[in-house]
Write an enzyme that holds these catalytic residues in place. Structure first.
Site, short mmCIF file in Angstrom:
data_model
loop_
_atom_site.label_atom_id
_atom_site.label_comp_id
_atom_site.label_asym_id
_atom_site.label_seq_id
_atom_site.Cartn_x
_atom_site.Cartn_y
_atom_site.Cartn_z
N GLU A 116 -40.31 -5.17 8.16
CA GLU A 116 -40.86 -5.10 6.80
C GLU A 116 -40.50 -3.77 6.12
O GLU A 116 -41.18 -3.35 5.18
CB GLU A 116 -42.37 -5.30 6.80
N HIS A 140 -49.66 -2.66 7.25
CA HIS A 140 -49.66 -4.12 7.21
C HIS A 140 -50.29 -4.65 8.49
O HIS A 140 -49.89 -4.26 9.60
CB HIS A 140 -48.23 -4.64 7.09
N HIS A 142 -52.33 -8.27 10.43
CA HIS A 142 -52.61 -9.71 10.40
C HIS A 142 -54.11 -9.94 10.54
O HIS A 142 -54.60 -10.34 11.59
CB HIS A 142 -51.82 -10.41 11.51
N GLU A 170 -70.70 -2.37 -1.15
CA GLU A 170 -69.81 -1.19 -1.19
C GLU A 170 -68.42 -1.52 -1.72
O GLU A 170 -67.69 -0.61 -2.14
CB GLU A 170 -69.68 -0.58 0.21
N HIS A 211 -50.66 -14.98 5.87
CA HIS A 211 -49.93 -13.99 6.69
C HIS A 211 -50.76 -12.75 7.00
O HIS A 211 -50.92 -12.39 8.16
CB HIS A 211 -48.62 -13.62 5.97
O1 2HA Z 1 -43.93 -8.94 13.15
O2 2HA Z 1 -45.94 -8.46 10.90
O3 2HA Z 1 -44.57 -9.40 8.88
C1 2HA Z 1 -44.13 -7.94 12.24
C2 2HA Z 1 -44.75 -8.52 11.06
C3 2HA Z 1 -43.89 -9.17 10.07
ZN ZN Z 2 -46.74 -9.57 9.32
#
Ligand code: 2HA
Ligand code: ZN
Length: 284
Positions: A116, A140, A142, A170, A211
């Site tokens: 990414e 980032h 998940h 909050e 995602h």
């Molecule tokens: O595997 O999270 O979006 C890495 C990630 C791709």
């Molecule tokens: Zn991801």
């Protein structure tokens, strides 16, 4: 100074491990990047490698020309970062056009920066500009409950922001600008990077449908705390909607205006639309 002993490296590794402990990084899921300060680059420069050749970033980020980033490696597992940071992480340098990078440290067993990287760097470029250089962290993850919400709520910034704000008092204070939502797209490329960085012009949080989530912040604590707060709020919403189809009572638009006044935050009126008093049996 030994690179592994620097404050930014220790903060990065702790944050990555905190995220793993939260359950947001199955297998190689998620990625984290940090834009180094000039004095941090100076501190480690004698210990950086020469770098062997330039590789295209996959996006053009002239606003970041010459900058150094600490990044997670593509395919590396967050759960291994604390055990073997030199194999899982990399320090990269961007060229004077912001189009190519070279590896200056890390990935000792081989590999490349996070898949990414285009989204991370385009987000960094926007955030560096709109925060006068204050933001340095892009994260980032998940996040389970945010992902679940993207199956049951309309994929609209207004709806997600209002629902997340309502789930915990909050929230409007922690993310007063709200959150942006990116419809489902193929990850890892330039198109999703363009969409995400467009949202980062106004938000510090971008949700990727089905995602996960991206957050931006000044330092590791604020960025982790932001993502954690949004995900906690999503967890409350998933619990609510697992029990009843709608809420019996909630925080109202006027309540939010009062919170804004009390905590001196400006809450955009586009999120304070009127809703029916009782939502039982209905969804926003
Ligand atoms: O595997 O999270 O979006 C890495 C990630 C791709
Ligand atoms: Zn991801």
């Amino acid at each position: 100074m030994r690179i592994l002993d620097t404050k930014f490296m220790r903060g990065f590794i702790k944050m990555a491990d905190d995220g793993f402990q939260q359950g947001w990084h199955e297998r190689n899921g998620g990625n984290l990047t940090y834009r180094l300060k000039p004095e941090e680059v100076d501190e480690i420069k004698p210990r950086l490698g020469e770098g062997n050749g330039w590789t295209p970033v996959g996006a053009s980020v002239p606003g970041l020309a010459g900058e150094y980033f600490l990044v997670t490696g593509s395919g590396k597992y967050f759960r291994n970062i604390i055990v073997d940071p030199e194999a899982c992480l990399a320090i990269i340098e961007l060229d004077d056009k912001g189009e190519n990078y070279r590896l200056r440290w890390g990935l000792v067993e081989g590999g490349v920066p996070t898949s990414e990287l285009p989204t991370h760097l385009m987000n960094h470029e926007v955030k560096k500009r709109v925060t006068d250089g204050k933001h340095r962290v892009i994260y980032h993850a998940h996040t389970t409950n945010i992902i679940a919400l993207t199956f049951i709520l309309p994929l609209k910034d207004e709806v997600f922001t209002r629902e997340l704000w309502e789930a915990a008092t909050e929230c409007p204070v922690v993310f007063p600008q709200g959150v942006g939502v990116v419809k489902w797209m193929v990850p890892g490329g330039r198109d999703i990077a363009v969409e995400t960085s467009r949202l980062m012009e106004q938000y510090d949080v971008a949700i990727w449908a089905h995602h996960g989530m991206f957050c931006s912040g000044e330092n590791f604590d604020l960025t982790f705390g932001l993502l954690h707060t949004v995900e906690k709020s999503a967890e409350i919403l998933i619990k609510i909607y697992s029990v009843v189809p709608g809420k019996l009572q909630t925080i109202t638009a006027d309540n939010f205006r009062d919170v804004g006044e009390a905590f001196h935050v400006t809450l955009p009126e586009k999120f304070l639309f009127e809703k029916p008093d009782c939502e039982i049996g209905q969804r926003t």
